[in-house]
Design a protein around this motif. Structure first.
Motif, PDB file in Angstrom:
ATOM      1  N   LYS A   1      57.495  13.996 -50.912  1.00 22.86           N
ATOM      2  CA  LYS A   1      56.448  14.576 -50.059  1.00 22.86           C
ATOM      3  C   LYS A   1      55.241  13.654 -49.965  1.00 22.86           C
ATOM      4  CE  LYS A   1      56.941  19.551 -50.082  1.00 22.86           C
ATOM      5  NZ  LYS A   1      56.280  20.787 -50.518  1.00 22.86           N
ATOM      6  N   LEU A   2      54.917  13.071 -51.088  1.00 27.02           N
ATOM      7  CA  LEU A   2      53.753  12.188 -51.087  1.00 27.02           C
ATOM      8  C   LEU A   2      53.992  10.974 -50.202  1.00 27.02           C
ATOM      9  CD1 LEU A   2      52.822  12.375 -54.880  1.00 27.02           C
ATOM     10  CD2 LEU A   2      51.542  13.341 -52.970  1.00 27.02           C
ATOM     11  N   VAL A   3      55.202  10.429 -50.310  1.00 29.41           N
ATOM     12  CA  VAL A   3      55.517   9.273 -49.478  1.00 29.41           C
ATOM     13  C   VAL A   3      55.469   9.669 -48.003  1.00 29.41           C
ATOM     14  CG1 VAL A   3      57.268   7.567 -48.894  1.00 29.41           C
ATOM     15  CG2 VAL A   3      56.903   8.198 -51.276  1.00 29.41           C
ATOM     16  N   TYR A   4      55.986  10.837 -47.717  1.00 31.79           N
ATOM     17  CA  TYR A   4      55.961  11.323 -46.334  1.00 31.79           C
ATOM     18  C   TYR A   4      54.524  11.436 -45.830  1.00 31.79           C
ATOM     19  CZ  TYR A   4      60.942  12.521 -46.135  1.00 31.79           C
ATOM     20  OH  TYR A   4      62.295  12.482 -46.099  1.00 31.79           O
ATOM     21  N   LEU A   5      53.667  11.961 -46.696  1.00 33.75           N
ATOM     22  CA  LEU A   5      52.261  12.081 -46.310  1.00 33.75           C
ATOM     23  C   LEU A   5      51.707  10.722 -45.902  1.00 33.75           C
ATOM     24  CD1 LEU A   5      50.541  14.418 -48.949  1.00 33.75           C
ATOM     25  CD2 LEU A   5      50.636  14.697 -46.487  1.00 33.75           C
ATOM     26  N   TYR A   6      52.064   9.757 -46.713  1.00 35.55           N
ATOM     27  CA  TYR A   6      51.587   8.398 -46.463  1.00 35.55           C
ATOM     28  C   TYR A   6      52.134   7.870 -45.143  1.00 35.55           C
ATOM     29  CZ  TYR A   6      50.765   3.425 -47.143  1.00 35.55           C
ATOM     30  OH  TYR A   6      50.359   2.123 -46.976  1.00 35.55           O
ATOM     31  N   LEU A   7      53.429   8.092 -44.970  1.00 36.55           N
ATOM     32  CA  LEU A   7      54.093   7.612 -43.758  1.00 36.55           C
ATOM     33  C   LEU A   7      53.437   8.145 -42.495  1.00 36.55           C
ATOM     34  CD1 LEU A   7      57.931   7.781 -44.379  1.00 36.55           C
ATOM     35  CD2 LEU A   7      56.600   5.823 -43.597  1.00 36.55           C
ATOM     36  N   MET A   8      53.166   9.428 -42.530  1.00 33.98           N
ATOM     37  CA  MET A   8      52.603  10.049 -41.342  1.00 33.98           C
ATOM     38  C   MET A   8      51.295   9.391 -40.963  1.00 33.98           C
ATOM     39  SD  MET A   8      53.175  14.051 -41.711  1.00 33.98           S
ATOM     40  CE  MET A   8      53.938  14.457 -43.231  1.00 33.98           C
ATOM     41  N   ASN A   9      50.536   9.008 -41.964  1.00 36.79           N
ATOM     42  CA  ASN A   9      49.233   8.429 -41.692  1.00 36.79           C
ATOM     43  C   ASN A   9      49.325   6.998 -41.167  1.00 36.79           C
ATOM     44  OD1 ASN A   9      46.840   9.707 -41.688  1.00 36.79           O
ATOM     45  ND2 ASN A   9      46.174   8.969 -43.674  1.00 36.79           N
ATOM     46  N   TYR A  10      50.275   6.237 -41.693  1.00 38.33           N
ATOM     47  CA  TYR A  10      50.220   4.795 -41.417  1.00 38.33           C
ATOM     48  C   TYR A  10      51.351   4.252 -40.564  1.00 38.33           C
ATOM     49  CZ  TYR A  10      46.329   4.461 -44.598  1.00 38.33           C
ATOM     50  OH  TYR A  10      45.109   4.607 -45.173  1.00 38.33           O
ATOM     51  N   ALA A  11      52.356   5.091 -40.261  1.00 36.27           N
ATOM     52  CA  ALA A  11      53.510   4.573 -39.524  1.00 36.27           C
ATOM     53  C   ALA A  11      53.085   3.939 -38.212  1.00 36.27           C
ATOM     54  CB  ALA A  11      54.513   5.682 -39.274  1.00 36.27           C
ATOM     55  N   LYS A  12      52.099   4.554 -37.589  1.00 38.57           N
ATOM     56  CA  LYS A  12      51.663   4.064 -36.282  1.00 38.57           C
ATOM     57  C   LYS A  12      51.171   2.619 -36.382  1.00 38.57           C
ATOM     58  CE  LYS A  12      50.095   5.222 -32.016  1.00 38.57           C
ATOM     59  NZ  LYS A  12      50.642   6.026 -30.985  1.00 38.57           N
ATOM     60  N   SER A  13      50.504   2.296 -37.466  1.00 37.77           N
ATOM     61  CA  SER A  13      49.942   0.956 -37.576  1.00 37.77           C
ATOM     62  C   SER A  13      51.010  -0.060 -37.989  1.00 37.77           C
ATOM     63  CB  SER A  13      48.767   0.951 -38.552  1.00 37.77           C
ATOM     64  OG  SER A  13      49.188   1.465 -39.782  1.00 37.77           O
ATOM     65  N   GLN A  14      52.127   0.407 -38.489  1.00 36.18           N
ATOM     66  CA  GLN A  14      53.181  -0.519 -38.920  1.00 36.18           C
ATOM     67  C   GLN A  14      54.514  -0.077 -38.325  1.00 36.18           C
ATOM     68  OE1 GLN A  14      52.751  -2.703 -41.946  1.00 36.18           O
ATOM     69  NE2 GLN A  14      50.573  -2.313 -42.062  1.00 36.18           N
ATOM     70  N   PRO A  15      54.645  -0.083 -37.010  1.00 37.74           N
ATOM     71  CA  PRO A  15      55.841   0.519 -36.400  1.00 37.74           C
ATOM     72  C   PRO A  15      57.144  -0.127 -36.869  1.00 37.74           C
ATOM     73  CG  PRO A  15      54.541  -0.691 -34.770  1.00 37.74           C
ATOM     74  CD  PRO A  15      53.723  -0.622 -35.997  1.00 37.74           C
TER      75      PRO A  15
ATOM     76  N   THR B   1      58.555  15.769 -40.802  1.00 38.04           N
ATOM     77  CA  THR B   1      57.841  14.509 -40.985  1.00 38.04           C
ATOM     78  C   THR B   1      58.186  13.516 -39.882  1.00 38.04           C
ATOM     79  OG1 THR B   1      58.131  14.935 -43.310  1.00 38.04           O
ATOM     80  CG2 THR B   1      57.241  12.801 -42.711  1.00 38.04           C
ATOM     81  N   MET B   2      59.464  13.478 -39.539  1.00 34.45           N
ATOM     82  CA  MET B   2      59.865  12.551 -38.478  1.00 34.45           C
ATOM     83  C   MET B   2      59.076  12.794 -37.201  1.00 34.45           C
ATOM     84  SD  MET B   2      63.925  12.062 -38.494  1.00 34.45           S
ATOM     85  CE  MET B   2      64.256  10.630 -37.524  1.00 34.45           C
ATOM     86  N   GLY B   3      58.865  14.068 -36.920  1.00 35.56           N
ATOM     87  CA  GLY B   3      58.125  14.417 -35.705  1.00 35.56           C
ATOM     88  C   GLY B   3      56.690  13.945 -35.757  1.00 35.56           C
ATOM     89  N   CYS B   4      56.184  13.801 -36.977  1.00 38.94           N
ATOM     90  CA  CYS B   4      54.781  13.406 -37.110  1.00 38.94           C
ATOM     91  C   CYS B   4      54.596  11.902 -37.040  1.00 38.94           C
ATOM     92  CB  CYS B   4      54.213  13.903 -38.430  1.00 38.94           C
ATOM     93  SG  CYS B   4      54.090  15.681 -38.486  1.00 38.94           S
ATOM     94  N   ILE B   5      55.705  11.191 -37.087  1.00 34.01           N
ATOM     95  CA  ILE B   5      55.580   9.736 -37.021  1.00 34.01           C
ATOM     96  C   ILE B   5      55.564   9.338 -35.566  1.00 34.01           C
ATOM     97  CG2 ILE B   5      56.682   7.566 -37.605  1.00 34.01           C
ATOM     98  CD1 ILE B   5      57.618   8.894 -40.157  1.00 34.01           C
ATOM     99  N   ARG B   6      54.384   9.000 -35.105  1.00 33.52           N
ATOM    100  CA  ARG B   6      54.219   8.802 -33.669  1.00 33.52           C
ATOM    101  C   ARG B   6      54.543   7.374 -33.281  1.00 33.52           C
ATOM    102  NH1 ARG B   6      51.353  12.965 -31.661  1.00 33.52           N
ATOM    103  NH2 ARG B   6      50.608  11.687 -29.938  1.00 33.52           N
ATOM    104  N   VAL B   7      55.790   7.001 -33.506  1.00 33.07           N
ATOM    105  CA  VAL B   7      56.234   5.658 -33.160  1.00 33.07           C
ATOM    106  C   VAL B   7      57.424   5.808 -32.222  1.00 33.07           C
ATOM    107  CG1 VAL B   7      57.248   3.543 -34.058  1.00 33.07           C
ATOM    108  CG2 VAL B   7      55.473   4.719 -35.354  1.00 33.07           C
ATOM    109  N   ASP B   8      57.330   5.169 -31.062  1.00 34.84           N
ATOM    110  CA  ASP B   8      58.363   5.338 -30.041  1.00 34.84           C
ATOM    111  C   ASP B   8      59.765   5.040 -30.550  1.00 34.84           C
ATOM    112  OD1 ASP B   8      57.232   6.410 -27.891  1.00 34.84           O
ATOM    113  OD2 ASP B   8      56.607   4.514 -26.966  1.00 34.84           O
ATOM    114  N   LYS B   9      59.865   3.950 -31.300  1.00 40.27           N
ATOM    115  CA  LYS B   9      61.195   3.549 -31.751  1.00 40.27           C
ATOM    116  C   LYS B   9      61.842   4.621 -32.610  1.00 40.27           C
ATOM    117  CE  LYS B   9      60.284  -1.377 -31.675  1.00 40.27           C
ATOM    118  NZ  LYS B   9      59.725  -2.426 -32.536  1.00 40.27           N
ATOM    119  N   ILE B  10      61.039   5.299 -33.362  1.00 40.56           N
ATOM    120  CA  ILE B  10      61.601   6.310 -34.257  1.00 40.56           C
ATOM    121  C   ILE B  10      62.082   7.516 -33.468  1.00 40.56           C
ATOM    122  CG2 ILE B  10      60.944   8.006 -36.005  1.00 40.56           C
ATOM    123  CD1 ILE B  10      60.022   5.958 -37.667  1.00 40.56           C
TER     124      ILE B  10
END
Lengths: 421, 947
Positions: free
Chosen positions: B67-81, B109-118
């Motif tokens: 869960k913690l990793v997911y939290l992190y992912l959601m915040n930063y995935a956009k900056s590191q697509p 969580t996947m839905g929260c990762i706002r990266v097109d490729k994902i």
């Protein structure tokens, strides 16, 4: 829906941010700070602030501003209710909702926020469910966790999450089965100079502490349910039965919860327990004023009025007070301009010597006579009495075999109880 | 981010330390490290540099770590697509996990990762999760569709997720239903016309069932969705109301308010005499009152909404005045709202209480609040006539306090009281004048100046007072300058001998030394008026003013109705329609209250309300150019003689035609000081007087020049033939027909069909006496016998000189047809346009005079709906039916067409048609000396415009 949340303390430090959709720069809070500045008192910050691209909906609780950012049309009440729920959850988890406790438990706070809202939609806000998902911190568990390596996050789906009674978890077990109910009534009233009631109403709540094993089905009935015509119930209460039989039938959540709140506005039903005679006057010359307040019990149904406190917001020009209290103690804070007179108990027998506070006020020299009249705020408490006369008749339990321990307590307090001068 | 710079430069060591810990072998250490990272993140520090290290911790059995990793992912995935792709596999795997909690977590969580490729990888797992056996996963997946839509709407549509989502509305689990509704509502907001939430009685029933069982938040979504539904009839409406009412007792105030919205809307459909209607009204009051005992923020929103409810249905809270009394420690925003509602609820019954409270408030500390309280006293005086005297004396008491801002507010409201009750309280003027020096706010100064000017004859030193203001003329605000100008002109007209110098001074200040166009123009107009015709000037400037209305701050009814549909939303807090401010709402649909069942009550419906309010002409003049023309014309064409028939005592109501343009011309509202004209009334009153000062007649010419500009008329509209006489009733003769007017000749086109077995001959026709004397002008030309199954078309010319008898309805025609078999009777109705003659174009001046001459009672107003023509096309079309447009005026995107019609019997019908650009609904006002024809004229308009 709710986009982001910022927590800001009352001196304006932003100490937590959480985003449920894309990240919104914290610079959006500048609009909030602007409004905060304009409002003066933290209480006066408008709850809905419009910015060019967002709306900021905020609440002020426990010296913290909960500022949420929304981008589309959302019912503001929905957001405000949710923010209050967040504050309550923190309170529930950490014992108090303050900047310190939130900072100490930053990760749990984050986990909680993530669990409470998904994409801006509330997910799990019931304390029972949350506690199954994320266990509240306590020293013992931290120790056990470090030794065994287990976590404070629940591994299984909370049972209540999807049942039609989401507020209760399954498999509750107690050795002592008990159910306590507190009927708490607050009197909101405005009395005018002469002591006449301008406005009075009672805000009542029934708080419950239910620790019963299994799936108990409770029915609470009143001696005089007719008193209640304006009620709000916890979701567990079956509204149909209330409508038809005027009994409260429910499967209780586990632990503490508010079963119902009610509101009695008919003025003839609202007894005013104290009588306040007051005279505060300022003189045109001499930079001084006089204060004379007497408080005496009025309609108390034979009970003792306790914890009586009179609070007065003095005009800015009042520098100090030199007073004499026949009972209790008084304190004047020249910074906040608040005069507090802590009287204590009012003895209904002793009608001769009523508590009195009398003396002079000294004003800033040369300042004009204050224009406004300070209002008196009264605090009080009466044990074992619901001032509306509401009485619980009986509590029955179905569905379980054991015999629970039951109890009802009554208390009346002053809510917003004001006397104008 | 400023913090990040600070973070990476001075605490570089920390990042390295965390990196090492994240790569540690020990689980416990890893988890602690991730927690530290999260903690940094929460306070806004940039820890994106640790992305690969954190993602490495993702594959773990430890749910908390995950869960913690997911939290992190959601915040930063956009900056590191690119790095985020690394996480995809784990997500896909987790979506298959036996534990529903993990499945749901992954899809969420996947839905929260706002990266097109994902998002591409998300589709398959999402599809599975939408059909998952576990409702918890389904409800999470429902929200995920909304998330995905936000990132890539096209993808969601292509993948058919919207349909799956719609299916979830019928899910067996109420929580899934609620989330599906929430997701659909959110998606629908960005697609206003997609009809995603296709509500029909079946889905409504499902929603109502789910309503009882889902969480409080779900209830809000469902209630808000229900509010968009329009029930088929009042019975359905009632049954929904019955099922929604229990929500009023919910502890969550948002649920309560959403329920109130549904009830307020659906109530509109219930007949008022229904018992249930009354019951429902009673049930609404307690929950609204309860909202006021909640936290102040909730109170605020509730109060803003109550403000709307009180305007729409004052009866609900009329006995609850006291709950709106202000407590001294209420936050200011609550205080101000409460005050507003108190005024709305003020009535003769409770006015004493209200005034006592207001007086109390006027001594409070908070300046804003005190001001509003003082204003409120003035509003009470205007609203409740019986209280006016007490209000005035209360205000005088307050003026005696000499508290500067209280005095200023009091003067502003006293001015309004004078406007409402002229010649009643002027005795207080002396007291007001004493406070002249303390006024430093423009509004108060302007109000005082208005009072001095208006009552100059009673104030001995009025000239001195005004002169004292004149000294600092250029430092005053426009509001004050305009007022000063008007006041001095008034003074001059009242006391011309002593004040000539003063008036010259102010006119020169206004016209020569000022560069404010409003001021200059008003100055010039006064100047011209005074130099051309002082008598007319007097009539203009000192005209009797209309009384000000009781409630000036009421929300306009159509807007109010729309806002009622939006109770509980931001729109209701701002009292503006959502289209006015919500960002990103592409074309918000306007919501309307449903119409009440039964036409008898249609007076309540919003359409009628709208037409009622639009009666006042919009006060903007067509263009600056016209204005100049008019101004010049003042001198060139002193057409004192052109409109002799206009009476000076004319009422405002009759002035629609002229008023619109002139209002603003004189009011000085051109450049944008609308408040002043309306507030002070003098300009508003001018047109009434001006119109009889014919000096402006020349200017009016412009208005009508457009009359000729109408394009080529189209022909008379001929309705398709309708069946007049069925064969069954006429022994086999079937007659259908229609009416036409061709080149000034009225014709009745008939088709005669022989449905009998034998030949028909010897046809003849005769009319009964009718309203307009229609009679056949020749014989029925059926020359050959009509054989079985044969149809013959004939045209029968009609004259209008036959015997007259008033028919019911007016255009009813009773016809007898004879043939060799028998005589048959039928009746039919002809369009009145049959009788509109070709020379029905009235002279403009005559039109004006006639319009005024016809009493207002004879005016009838109609709505013509759904006409998709612009005004020119419409007038063209109408001309084909001899409805002549004699003038057209364009005001504020609204075209006003003035039209005349003459009937064969010499009756004139005058009409004003308002066409708003983009609005398919026209407003038609018809005036005629024989008002009974109006209805039929309107029908002709309908007929012509819609065909």
């Amino acid at each position: 829906m709710i986009h982001s949340l910022f927590l800001i303390n009352n001196v304006g430090d932003l100490f937590l941010e959480k985003h449920w959709k894309s990240v919104i720069s914290r610079s959006v809070c500048d609009y909030f700070f602007e409004a905060r500045e304009k409002a003066g008192e933290p209480d006066n910050v408008p709850p809905v602030i419009r910015t060019p691209h967002h709306y900021l909906i905020n609440i002020y609780r426990d010296k913290i501003f909960f500022v949420s950012v929304i981008q589309t049309e959302v019912p503001p009440l929905f957001v405000i209710e949710f923010l209050h729920r967040v504050a309550e959850t923190f309170q529930d988890y950490f014992g108090e909702c303050s900047e310190t406790t939130i900072k100490e438990n930053m990760v749990i706070v984050y986990e909680l926020l993530e669990e409470m809202l998904d994409n801006g939609f509330p997910l799990a806000t019931e304390s029972n469910i949350l506690k199954e998902l994320i266990r509240p911190p306590n020293i013992l568990r931290t120790m056990v966790n470090t030794i065994t390596g287990s976590s404070n996050v629940g591994e299984t789906l909370p049972t209540g999450q999807l049942s039609t009674i989401p507020w209760r978890r399954a498999g509750v077990k107690y050795t002592n089965n008990e159910a306590y109910f507190d009927v708490v009534e607050e009197i909101d009233a405005i009395l005018d100079k002469s002591g006449t009631t301008v406005f009075a109403e009672i805000q009542g709540v029934i708080d419950a502490c239910v620790k019963l094993s299994g799936m108990p089905d409770l029915t609470l009935s009143f001696m005089n349910p007719r008193l209640l015509d304006d009620v709000s119930f916890h979701p567990c209460v079956r509204y149909k039965r209330w409508e038809s039989e005027r009994v409260i039938s429910f499967i209780p959540p586990d632990g503490n919860f508010q079963l119902m709140s009610y509101h009695i506005s008919a003025q003839n039903l609202v007894a005013i327990p104290v009588y306040v005679k007051q005279n505060i006057s300022f003189f045109e010359s001499g930079s001084s004023g006089r204060l004379d307040i007497t408080v005496s019990p009025k309609q108390t149904m034979g009970k003792v009025v306790e914890c009586v406190v009179v609070t007065i917001h003095m005009p800015k020009v009042v520098l100090s007070a030199s007073l004499n209290a026949t009972q209790g103690t008084y304190k004047y804070d020249p910074l906040t301009k608040i005069l507090v007179w802590d009287i204590g108990k009012l003895n209904p027998q002793n009608t001769q010597k009523q508590p009195n506070l009398k003396g002079s006020l000294s004003l800033q020299s040369g300042a004009p006579k204050p224009e406004e009249n300070p209002s008196l705020n009264i605090d009080l408490k009466i044990q074992q009495l619901a001032i509306s006369g509401l009485k619980v008749n009986r509590l029955d339990m179905y569905g379980e075999k054991y015999k629970p321990f039951k109890g009802v307590k009554y208390v009346t307090k002053a809510g917003k109880f004001q006397v104008r001068t | 981010m400023t913090d990040s710079k600070y973070f990476t430069t001075t605490k570089k060591g920390e990042i390295f330390e965390l990196k090492a810990e994240l790569n540690s072998d020990k689980k416990e250490k890893k988890k602690e490290a991730v927690k530290k990272v999260i903690a940094s993140m929460t306070v806004g520090k940039d820890v994106s540099a640790l992305f690969p290290d954190v993602v490495n911790c993702m594959q773990t059995d430890n749910l908390e770590l995950k869960k913690l990793v997911y939290l992190y992912l959601m915040n930063y995935a956009k900056s590191q697509p690119d790095m985020a792709i690394m996480a995809v596999n784990t997500f896909v795997k987790d979506c298959e996990d036996p534990n529903p909690l993990i499945r749901a977590l992954a899809v969420r969580t996947m839905g929260c990762i706002r990266v097109d490729k994902i998002t591409e990888y998300l589709c398959e797992p999402l599809r599975k999760c939408l059909k998952d056996e576990d409702p918890y996963v389904r409800k999470t997946a429902a929200v995920c569709v909304a998330k995905l839509h936000d990132i890539n709407a096209q993808l969601v549509e292509d993948q058919g997720f919207l349909d799956t989502l719609k299916d979830l509305i019928s899910d067996s689990n109420p929580m899934v239903v609620a989330n599906a509704v929430a997701a659909l509502s959110e998606i629908a907001e960005s697609h206003p016309n997609s009809n995603l939430l296709d509500l029909n009685p079946q889905t409504i029933n499902k929603l109502l069932t789910a309503l009882n069982e889902c969480t409080e938040w779900g209830q809000i979504f469902i209630l808000d969705c229900l509010a968009n539904y329009t029930p088929r009839d009042d019975r359905e409406s009632q049954s929904i109301c019955e099922r929604v009412t229990p929500r009023l007792s919910h502890a969550n105030s948002a649920v309560v308010l959403s329920a109130v919205k549904v009830l307020m809307k659906f109530m509109e459909m219930l007949p008022k005499d229904l018992d249930y209607y009354g019951t429902l009204l009673k049930k609404l009051a307690p929950p609204l009152v309860t909202l006021l005992s909640a936290e102040p923020e909730l109170q605020y929103v509730a109060l803003r909404n109550i403000n709307l409810i009180v305007q729409k249905r004052p009866e609900i809270l009329k006995h609850e005045m006291k709950v709106f009394f202000v407590k001294y420690n209420d936050p200011i925003y609550v205080k101000l709202e409460k005050l507003d509602i108190m005024i709305r609820l003020a009535s003769q019954a409770n006015i004493a209480q209200v005034l006592a409270e207001l007086k109390e408030y006027a001594t409070e500390v908070d300046v804003d609040f005190v001001r509003k309280a003082v204003r409120a006293i003035g509003r009470c005086a205007i609203k409740v006539e019986q209280s006016a005297e007490r209000c005035v004396s209360t205000l005088l008491d307050l003026i005696q306090t000499k508290v500067n801002y209280v005095v200023q507010e009091a003067i502003v409201v006293i001015k309004d009281i004078f406007r409402k009750y002229p010649n009643k309280y002027e005795s207080v003027i002396a007291t007001l004048c004493e406070n002249l020096d303390s006024l430093d706010e423009p509004e108060a100064r302007a109000a005082m100046i208005w009072i001095v000017g208006e009552y100059a004859e009673r104030i001995d030193n009025a000239d001195e007072l005004l002169e004292s203001f004149l000294e600092g003329f250029h430092d005053e605000s426009t509001q004050v300058q305009l007022q000063l100008l008007t006041a001095i002109v008034k003074l001059f007209l009242k006391k011309p001998t002593e004040t000539q110098e003063l008036v010259q001074q102010v006119l020169s200040l206004a016209t020569q030394d000022s560069d404010n166009p409003d001021l200059r123009d008003r100055g010039y107009i006064y100047w011209r008026l005074l130099s051309t015709d002082p008598v007319a000037a007097k009539e203009v400037v000192l005209a009797e003013k209309p009384l000000i209305s009781e409630e000036t701050d009421l929300i306009e009814p159509t807007l109010l109705d729309e806002l009622i549909c939006h109770i509980g939303t931001l729109a209701s807090v701002y009292h503006k329609p959502p289209s006015a401010f919500v960002e990103g709402s592409r074309g918000v649909q306007h919501k309307r209250l449903p119409a009440r069942a039964g036409s008898g009550e249609s007076a309540e419906s919003p359409e009628v309300g709208q037409s009622g309010t639009s009666e006042a002409p919009p006060a903007v003049i067509p263009s600056q150019g016209d204005l100049l023309g008019d101004l010049l014309n003042l001198d060139l064409a002193p057409a004192t003689t052109t409109v002799p028939s206009v009476q000076p005592s004319m009422q405002m109501g009759a002035m629609d035609l002229l008023g619109g343009g002139l209002d603003s011309l004189l009011g000085g509202d051109i450049g944008g000081s609308p408040s002043m004209g309306a507030a002070l009334g003098a300009p508003a009153a001018m047109p009434a007087a001006l119109s009889n000062a014919p000096a402006v007649g020349g200017g009016l010419g412009d208005l009508f020049d457009l009359g000729g500009g109408v394009g080529m008329p189209t022909g008379f509209y001929v309705a398709p033939k309708t069946l007049f006489l069925p064969a069954m009733k006429a022994k086999g003769l079937e007659i259908s027909g229609t009416f036409a007017r061709r080149g000034g000749i009225i014709q009745m086109d008939l088709s005669l069909t022989n449905k009998a077995m034998s030949v028909m001959t010897d046809f003849a026709i005769q009319f009964n006496r009718n309203s307009f004397g229609l009679a056949p002008a020749g014989p029925l030309q059926v020359l050959t016998p009509l054989t079985p199954n044969q149809t013959i078309d004939v045209s029968l010319p009609l004259g209008t000189t036959g015997p007259v008898m008033k028919m019911e309805p007016l255009n009813n025609l009773q016809v007898a047809v004879k043939n060799n078999i028998d005589v048959f009777y039928f009746s039919c109705q002809y369009p009145l346009s049959l009788l509109f003659v070709e020379d029905g174009k009235m002279e403009r001046q005559v039109f004006l005079a006639t319009w005024k001459d016809i009493p207002n009672d004879n005016e009838a107003q109609f709505q013509i709906k759904d006409v998709h023509l612009n005004s020119d096309a419409a007038s063209n079309k109408l001309q084909g039916s001899n409805i002549f447009t004699i003038a057209k005026r364009t005001v504020d995107a609204q075209d006003m067409l003035y039209q005349s019609i003459k009937l064969t019997n010499g009756i004139w019908v005058l009409a004003e048609m308002r066409v708003q650009t983009g609005n398919p609904n026209y407003t038609l006002s018809i005036k005629c000396r024989a008002p009974e024809v109006s209805q039929f004229v309107y029908q002709c308009y309908e007929l012509v415009l819609k065909n």
